[in-house]
Design an enzyme around this catalytic site. Structure first.
Site, PDB file in Angstrom:
ATOM      1  N   GLY A   1       0.831  -1.199   0.000  1.00 24.60           N
ATOM      2  CA  GLY A   1       0.000   0.000   0.000  1.00 24.60           C
ATOM      3  C   GLY A   1       0.863   1.245   0.000  1.00 24.60           C
ATOM      4  N   PHE A   2       1.765   1.314   0.970  1.00 22.90           N
ATOM      5  CA  PHE A   2       2.702   2.445   1.093  1.00 22.90           C
ATOM      6  C   PHE A   2       1.966   3.774   1.101  1.00 22.90           C
ATOM      7  CE2 PHE A   2       4.636  -0.928  -1.594  1.00 22.90           C
ATOM      8  CZ  PHE A   2       5.346  -1.531  -0.588  1.00 22.90           C
TER       9      PHE A   2
ATOM     10  N   ASN B   1       9.470  -9.008  15.673  1.00 21.87           N
ATOM     11  CA  ASN B   1       9.897 -10.147  14.849  1.00 21.87           C
ATOM     12  C   ASN B   1      11.140  -9.694  14.087  1.00 21.87           C
ATOM     13  OD1 ASN B   1      10.284 -11.747  12.423  1.00 21.87           O
ATOM     14  ND2 ASN B   1       8.295 -12.683  12.821  1.00 21.87           N
TER      15      ASN B   1
ATOM     16  N   THR C   1      10.692  -9.867  10.073  1.00 25.26           N
ATOM     17  CA  THR C   1       9.796  -8.917   9.397  1.00 25.26           C
ATOM     18  C   THR C   1      10.267  -7.480   9.643  1.00 25.26           C
ATOM     19  OG1 THR C   1       8.239  -8.978  11.251  1.00 25.26           O
ATOM     20  CG2 THR C   1       7.788 -10.437   9.404  1.00 25.26           C
TER      21      THR C   1
ATOM     22  N   LYS D   1       7.943   0.241  19.083  1.00 26.74           N
ATOM     23  CA  LYS D   1       7.550   1.408  18.281  1.00 26.74           C
ATOM     24  C   LYS D   1       7.455   1.020  16.805  1.00 26.74           C
ATOM     25  CE  LYS D   1      10.789   4.064  20.239  1.00 26.74           C
ATOM     26  NZ  LYS D   1      11.540   5.224  20.797  1.00 26.74           N
ATOM     27  N   GLY D   2       6.926   1.926  16.030  1.00 27.98           N
ATOM     28  CA  GLY D   2       6.734   1.631  14.604  1.00 27.98           C
ATOM     29  C   GLY D   2       8.066   1.592  13.874  1.00 27.98           C
TER      30      GLY D   2
ATOM     31  N   GLY E   1       8.062   0.507  10.296  1.00 25.36           N
ATOM     32  CA  GLY E   1       7.830   0.404   8.861  1.00 25.36           C
ATOM     33  C   GLY E   1       8.448   1.522   8.048  1.00 25.36           C
ATOM     34  N   GLU E   2       8.297   2.734   8.511  1.00 31.44           N
ATOM     35  CA  GLU E   2       8.703   3.863   7.680  1.00 31.44           C
ATOM     36  C   GLU E   2      10.104   4.382   7.978  1.00 31.44           C
ATOM     37  OE1 GLU E   2       4.501   6.108   7.011  1.00 31.44           O
ATOM     38  OE2 GLU E   2       5.197   5.887   9.051  1.00 31.44           O
TER      39      GLU E   2
END
Ligand SMILES: Cc1cc2nc3c(=O)[nH]c(=O)nc-3n(C[C@H](O)[C@H](O)[C@H](O)COP(=O)(O)OP(=O)(O)OC[C@H]3O[C@@H](n4cnc5c(N)ncnc54)[C@H](O)[C@@H]3O)c2cc1C
Ligand code: SF4
Lengths: 328, 732
Positions: free
Chosen positions: B242-243, B618, B621, B688-689, B691-692
């Site tokens: 999605g990004f 993880n 990931t 914490k996040g 992904g970005e």
């Protein structure tokens, strides 16, 4: 995609006959099908030539090669004879597209692939090549990948092939089967037409003519180089490419064959440049003079202006490499 | 049963360090991995019900105008055509992330070239596509502003901020830089094109879509259609990337729903790649002016960061370019500016770490310029300027790992091999250089719910409408639940992307894992308490492992203790720890590049990213997320650029042949180091996040390396060969 009739040719003669009646030949389909989905090309009839016995690479009596039109780009690049005798072709092929595409793409299809001009692919944009007389959206638009040589005020598109550039350097000939005239043979250079006022007519093939083979003359003396400059390391069309076959004897250039991709409406070759180089001692100054001549009529269109200095620098580097040491 | 937490206090218990199942944090394979690589995971447009008809959009061929008529009748004569739709409910563009309501609607007003203004429905996709191509429409075209610089910029008052007197600080500074960079529009580049299949059952609509945030999309879709949200169910169990481009409900979902009602059959609408480029979100281009000034010790006295971006008229979103600038570095005098131009180009929205992606990148370029001017090591300059509290708000940091990341990276990358003098290393035609940049991304906790059901047989089911967009949600929720309840990974089933489940936070802003993970954690904690009750024990005294409960010197299988399912809905809301401390993730990027002295082509030779994002849930990931971000960094630095036609603004290079995402050959060995960290303020997971974070600043490490290799500063992204070439000496 528009509905179309589809048939499979039983032999080359039938393919040529169908083509004469207006059918469009489909080989690997990697370009044609994309164009059909976008309705840039909307043939009523397709004639599939994939089952024809044109998948072979034969050695010719004079030491050259006869390449069937259905030989895939992958197979042609991997052929030991090609790799040894015509390495520039193998390299050019491997620098094109991706492994998956090269597996499907055929020799004839590659020669006859259409331009990658963005506006050609967008049917809401004016394009003289797609719709004669509608105008050229690339002029004054975004034209980073467009041509600097051989353009007209009707069209500034390039021919995108890498393979054809190498073949042009190698003085390849194209064997054509004509429904009317039987087999004829032309220089690859004579296959393509400059856009002029008729950018929609790209080749000298007549309706009912199909390419059956490409003939390579015997291997050339000297060093062969294919250099492709592009926006990413793979899977990008050439911004500028050079196929060179250069032979140096006793410190002088004995022959120099040079073709250029990414810069013209067809794989570009300029005999005057080669004549200028022949018999001369390699030097940076000589490269300068050769590029001056090559680029004499070059015109940038805005976003592609950089191709002019890029071609100059790349040619010098290629010639340095081709003539370095003893030329072997 | 519910378990609720408002995150008002830091949680210092660090429970996941005490539990003994041992799967949290491990590099556990994704439970959904095999299905994905064998093609059995079903993506949106593949989930075709019997009798589904296909819809294909026709696009507006002009940038601005009014659609006065479409000739649907003519199309009806074409084979297979069932309906031609258009009208006031059509979405002009997708909703912005988290909008929770319909975006601008109506196909009559054309606001950009490529706007989907009619849908043709037919029996097959090919028939629909052909008919859409043939659709005749009458349009009154108007002149519209296309180029942001021509349109001029609005300066929204609430987006400006200043402290002290930057102008004066610049004048007084021992050294300063004042530089302007530009970045182009970007496409998200998700593999799966946007697609929706709508099916009505009476008043109830089920939409199978490719969406990141069904929890909002349900309301956005309902609002767009004018139906009750209770009657809308969205399913998005698998999403092929999605990004940011699949945050808000998009035109195809609404059109599919309208069409399905019209033809009385399920209707699927999948965008072509060209339509994905034109009709979903782009990241806005930006012009950024950065001013930095230092005292004689190299300590920043001032920072200015002013951003100029664009969007369509009436869109609230504006790329938050300077999001991290207020707190990344010290400096008393500060100016933050945000300016937005209204132009008729494809809608701008969230794409790949909106804000920091391009904002930190440019800030980090300016830092490199400053370090070079000062003749001080760029890492040293950053280390000198790490603030001990948020220099803008004065709030404390929840934790701060930038220094550690910089130092770890410096050692591991072999930074001491770098010659600070540009153009000092060469291999044949290749000029070599190294560059670095800090990475930072704000950390967000979002409201989230999830239901966990433990059955006596020793299995657990996790249900939420949170999504897995390729990120690994299935894996990490399995791990959190398994860890808390003492279950092996294969005893936990995670069911995602269904709005009939409790609402998760959606995937966006990197908050998904920690927020939905906390909801699962809370539910599990309560389940443990329920089990403890049966033993008259305190939950914290029980050990859960492999389906058994250990209590003092007793041990019993779960099935002995519970005879029926225990279901708990966990629910977390952000609280004071979001407002009273500054939470962020940090890292450091390092790159070595080779630039061809003849052609200006740049090849990245190697990259290292060191990242800290609290507890790593993880290892595999998390690493993959970082690799993806760094790869996007390569794209941003070198190849990715949406080309807008200068006359009508349309996206000229609207496919993957001409919009150059980095391909395998562009991506060298990437090295990722994840630092150990626990952030007690973030949530009870201390996670914490992540992904970005991997993209934020990554491009700057590469372009800084280009400068080190060549002495050429490309201030106009991406650093394509023509721009590098322009600065190279004539003789290669
Ligand atoms: C994304 C992408 C990237 C690419 N990158 C590159 C690249 O970097 N370099 C490069 O060189 N190429 C590149 N290609 C182009 C690729 O090489 C061509 O698509 C391919 O060679 C075409 O061959 P084909 O057999 O699939 O042709 P088709 O698509 O089947 O046909 C192409 C055209 O040739 C005609 N034709 C085919 N065979 C004959 C014949 N025997 N006689 C008469 N007419 C015939 C067809 O009617 C059609 O008009 C790329 C293509 C794509 C899609
Ligand atoms: S350059 Fe040629 S192909 Fe491209 S828009 Fe102009 S006429 Fe068409």
């Amino acid at each position: 995609m528009r509905t179309f009739e589809y048939s499979r040719a039983a032999d080359p003669g039938e393919a040529a006959r169908f083509a004469h009646e207006g059918a469009t030949i489909i080989a690997g389909g990697t370009n044609l099908l994309d164009l059909m989905k976008l309705e840039v090309m909307a043939p009523d009839r397709l004639i599939d030539i994939n089952r024809l016995d044109l998948k072979w690479i034969e050695s010719t009596q004079d030491g050259g090669l006869r390449i069937g039109t259905l030989v895939s780009n992958s197979d042609l690049a991997a052929d030991m004879r090609v790799r040894e005798g015509w390495p520039v072709l193998s390299k050019a092929l491997l620098s094109g597209a991706t492994g998956q595409l090269r597996n499907k793409a055929t020799t004839g299809g590659n020669l006859l692939q259409r331009t990658r001009c963005y506006y050609f692919y967008d049917t809401d944009m004016p394009c003289n090549k797609r719709e004669p007389g509608s105008g050229c959206a690339a002029l004054g638009g975004f034209n980073r990948i467009h041509a600097i040589l051989g353009t007209s005020d009707q069209c500034i598109a390039t021919h995108p092939s890498d393979m054809a550039v190498a073949m042009r350097t190698l003085d390849a000939k194209v064997e054509i089967l004509s429904n009317e005239e039987g087999v004829r043979m032309i220089d690859l250079g004579d296959l393509y037409r400059l856009p002029g006022d008729t950018p929609h007519i790209e080749t000298t093939l007549k309706p009912g003519e199909m390419i059956t083979h490409v003939i390579l003359p015997p291997p050339l003396e000297g060093r062969q180089i294919y250099r492709k400059v592009r926006d990413r390391a793979s899977y990008a069309f050439a911004l500028v490419s050079i196929a060179a076959a250069v032979d140096v004897q006793d410190g002088k250039i004995a022959t120099a064959k040079l073709a250029f991709g990414g810069v013209g409406p067809c794989p570009w070759r300029m005999p005057q440049v080669e004549n200028l180089l022949t018999g001369q001692t390699p030097s940076a100054h000589l490269w300068e003079k050769a590029t001056d001549l090559l680029l004499e009529d070059a015109t940038g269109q805005g976003s592609n202006d950089f191709k002019i200095p890029l071609l100059r620098r790349t040619l010098a580097a290629v010639m340095d490499e081709a003539t370095r040491g003893d030329g072997k | 049963m519910t378990a609720y937490l408002k995150m008002d206090e830091p949680d210092h218990r660090r429970r996941l360090d005490e539990t003994v199942q041992g799967i949290i944090g491990t590099a556990m394979d994704r439970p959904d991995g095999a299905a994905k690589v064998t093609g059995t995971a079903i993506y949106a447009h593949e989930d075709q019900p019997k009798g589904m008809a296909h819809g294909v959009f026709a696009r507006a061929p002009v940038a601005k105008g009014t659609l006065t008529r479409i000739d649907g009748e003519k199309l009806r004569a074409l084979p297979g055509v069932l309906a031609v739709l258009s009208g006031p409910k059509f979405l002009r563009n997708p909703a912005q992330g988290g909008a929770n309501e319909a975006p601008v609607q109506g196909s009559e007003t054309i606001a950009y070239l490529g706007q989907p203004i009619a849908l043709v429905v037919a029996e097959t996709f090919e028939q629909a596509r052909h008919a859409a191509h043939m659709l005749e429409m009458e349009i009154t075209s108007e002149d519209g502003l296309i180029n942001p610089e021509d349109a001029g910029y609005e300066t929204p008052e609430d987006q400006q901020d200043s402290q002290g007197d930057l102008e004066q600080a610049m004048r007084d500074a021992a050294r300063s830089v004042d530089v302007t960079y530009t970045t182009p529009s970007h496409n998200s580049g998700a593999m799966e094109p946007h697609a929706s299949i709508a099916a009505w059952d009476g008043d109830r609509l089920t939409l199978r879509g490719s969406y990141q945030m069904p929890n909002y999309n349900q309301y956005e879709l309902a609002d767009s259609l004018g139906v009750e949200p209770e009657n809308v169910r969205i399913l998005a169990p698998f999403v092929g990337g999605g990004f940011g481009s699949k945050l808000g409900i998009a035109p195809e979902a609404v059109a599919a729903a309208l069409a399905a009602r019209e033809v009385g059959r399920p209707v699927g609408v999948a965008l072509t790649r060209q339509q994905v480029f034109e009709a979903t979100m782009r990241r806005s281009e930006s012009r950024q002016r950065v001013r930095l000034c230092v005292d004689s010790e190299g300590r920043l006295t001032g920072i200015g960061h002013e951003a100029y971006v664009s969007n369509l008229p009436d869109e609230e979103f504006s790329e938050p370019v300077t999001q991290a600038t207020p707190f990344l570095y010290a400096g008393a005098h500060r100016v933050i500016g945000h300016h937005i131009a209204r132009v008729h180009r494809t809608c701008a929205g969230s794409v790949r770490a909106p804000g920091e992606s391009i904002g930190v990148t440019v800030l980090e370029n300016a830092m490199d310029e400053l370090a070079h001017d000062l003749k001080i090591d760029p890492i040293e300059l950053r280390l000198k300027n790490i603030p001990d509290k948020n220099p803008t708000s004065g709030l404390p940091f929840s934790s701060h790992t930038l220094a550690q990341a910089l130092k770890t990276g410096r050692d591991r990358f072999g930074w001491d091999q770098r010659n600070p003098e540009p153009r000092s290393r060469r291999e044949g035609e290749w000029l070599l250089g190294m560059g670095m940049a800090s990475a930072v991304r704000v950390n967000i906790l979002s409201e989230a719910r999830a239901r966990v059901t433990l059955s006596p047989g020793g299995t657990a089911l996790v249900e939420t409408d949170m999504t897995d967009i390729g990120t690994g949600t299935y894996a990490i929720l399995t791990q959190i639940c398994g860890e808390m309840l003492g279950l092996a990974g294969d005893k936990v089933i995670v069911s995602l992307g269904d709005t009939d489940h409790p609402h998760g936070p959606g995937s966006g802003g990197s908050w998904g894992a920690a927020s939905s993970g906390t909801a699962v954690f809370l539910a599990c904690q309560k389940i443990r308490a329920e089990v403890a009750k049966k033993l008259d024990a305190d939950e914290a005294d029980l050990t859960f492992k492999d389906g058994t409960i250990i209590y003092g010197n007793r041990q019993a299988p779960l099935s002995d203790l519970i005879d029926q399912e225990i279901a708990v809905e966990g629910h977390v809301e952000p609280g004071k720890t979001s407002d009273e401390v500054t939470q962020a993730t940090y890292g450091a990027h390092f790159a070595e590049v080779a630039v061809n002295a003849v052609t200006g082509e740049t090849r990245v030779r190697r990259m290292l990213g060191v990242f800290a994002a609290g507890r790593i849930l993880n290892a595999k990931t998390a690493r993959s997320q970082c690799l993806g971000g760094m790869t996007f960094g390569i794209g941003m630095a070198l190849t990715e650029e949406i080309a807008h036609d200068p006359r009508d603004g349309h996206i000229v290079n609207h496919d993957f042949a001409e919009y150059h995402l980095p391909v395998n050959a562009d991506v060298p060995q990437l090295d990722v180091v994840l630092l150990e960290e626990r952030d007690d303020y973030a949530n009870p997971l201390q996670a914490k996040g992540i992904g970005e974070l991997g993209i934020c600043g990554a491009a700057a490490a590469i372009t800084n390396a280009i400068f080190n290799a060549t002495g050429v500063r490309v201030r106009d992204y991406p650093a394509t060969l023509d721009k590098v070439l322009a600065g190279l000496p004539q003789k290669a």
